[in-house]
Design an enzyme around this catalytic site. Structure first.
Site, PDB file in Angstrom:
ATOM      1  N   ARG A 192     -11.398  -8.217   1.314  1.00 62.89           N
ATOM      2  CA  ARG A 192     -10.575  -7.620   2.377  1.00 62.89           C
ATOM      3  C   ARG A 192     -10.755  -6.103   2.390  1.00 62.89           C
ATOM      4  O   ARG A 192     -10.844  -5.492   3.457  1.00 62.89           O
ATOM      5  CB  ARG A 192      -9.099  -7.981   2.190  1.00 62.89           C
ATOM      6  CG  ARG A 192      -8.779  -9.436   2.479  1.00 62.89           C
ATOM      7  CD  ARG A 192      -7.291  -9.720   2.394  1.00 62.89           C
ATOM      8  NE  ARG A 192      -6.559  -9.100   3.494  1.00 62.89           N
ATOM      9  CZ  ARG A 192      -5.224  -9.030   3.533  1.00 62.89           C
ATOM     10  NH1 ARG A 192      -4.493  -9.523   2.552  1.00 62.89           N
ATOM     11  NH2 ARG A 192      -4.623  -8.468   4.570  1.00 62.89           N
ATOM     12  N   CYS A 250      -1.278  -2.514  -0.266  1.00 61.88           N
ATOM     13  CA  CYS A 250      -1.918  -3.831  -0.210  1.00 61.88           C
ATOM     14  C   CYS A 250      -1.904  -4.270   1.242  1.00 61.88           C
ATOM     15  O   CYS A 250      -2.087  -3.451   2.135  1.00 61.88           O
ATOM     16  CB  CYS A 250      -1.210  -4.830  -1.131  1.00 61.88           C
ATOM     17  SG  CYS A 250       0.543  -5.064  -0.738  1.00 61.88           S
TER      18      CYS A 250
END
Length: 292
Positions: A192, A250
């Site tokens: 990611r 995150c």
């Protein structure tokens, strides 16, 4: 802060709950309280909605269920992210429902290595309640030790915690600054960060200048935190401690709290970018970097 300020092992919690004698060896996170700690079950993971059902089937005796989506986060939005910080009044009401009292010890756990329970750990500290620890290894470690579980709902005696929000968080502008003047860690999975996949947010990639530091690398194969020396080596390789302030983000500010906890174990204070990638990627004026 040290390991004993952040974590408690299953033997220490079992002894504090009166379920087992304290072992002869030193117990991480031993309690000084006469009263047993308040235990919170934060059963949540991205894409899973059966946390309460799993809690009802089996949990640490006396544990109260915590709903991450409604009690540990405010309403989601493109402007604020998928899990913005909750309104202090909402958090206060929730903490009192959980039975959190001023001065009481609190232990939080989950079934995913602490990566969701860390959100409760961080929020309670942000709220001014510092006597809170993560159960190292979570429910899996508890069950591996052969310790008892119970089913059904636990309703605690109402607590009296007063939420007084402190610092410890930064906004998008500060996150951008940290990426150049300090160290900004991206706690998402490496693919990611690199922009190879993006399962939930509108753009793939990372905050320019951020360093890839997947939360999963804080843990051993059995879901407990790495030893102190290994954590120090991990963060040293990422430039921590080093130049300036340390920040963590995150996807939506949940698993980044786990990284803040891991840094605290080795004595590094880090701030949380609560909006995280879900906020950053929704702002078309924010630049996005891809690759390693």
């Amino acid at each position: 802060m040290s390991r004993a300020d952040v974590l408690v092992d299953v033997a220490g919690l079992a002894a504090a709950l009166g379920l087992a004698d304290a072992p002869g060896e030193q117990v991480a996170g031993a309690f000084d309280d006469v009263e047993p700690p308040v235990v919170l079950d934060v059963r949540w993971a991205l894409g899973q909605t059966d946390g309460r059902e799993r809690y009802l089937e089996a949990h640490v005796p006396g544990a109260v269920f915590v709903d991450l989506e409604t009690e540990l986060a405010g309403p989601p939005s493109a402007a604020e992210g998928r899990h913005p910080l909750p309104d202090p009044a909402v958090l206060e009401a929730a903490a009192r429902r959980w039975g959190v009292r001023a001065g009481a010890s609190v232990v939080v756990y989950d079934a995913v290595g602490g990566t969701s329970a860390a959100r409760a750990w961080w929020l309670l500290r942000w709220a001014g309640h510092t006597d809170v620890r993560l159960l190292d290894g979570g429910l899996a470690a508890w069950e591996r030790a052969g310790l008892p579980v119970e089913d059904g709902e636990v309703r605690a005696e109402p607590g009296d915690l007063t939420v007084t929000p402190s610092g410890g968080t930064v906004d998008a502008d500060d996150a951008a600054r940290l990426a150049s003047s300090g160290v900004l860690l991206d706690a998402r999975a490496g693919e990611r960060y690199r922009g190879e996949v993006e399962p939930v947010d509108p753009r793939a990639g990372h905050v320019p200048g951020a360093v890839s530091a997947p939360t999963s690398d804080n843990l051993t194969a059995d879901g407990t935190f790495l030893p102190d020396d290994a954590l120090r080596a991990r963060f040293a390789a990422l430039g921590v401690p080093g130049r300036g302030e340390v920040g963590v983000y995150c996807g939506s500010g949940v698993t980044a709290a786990h990284e803040v906890a891991a840094l605290a174990i080795v004595g590094v204070d880090a701030v949380l970018y609560a909006g995280s990638w879900s906020q950053w990627s929704n702002d078309p004026d924010r630049p996005v970097a891809t690759g390693a």
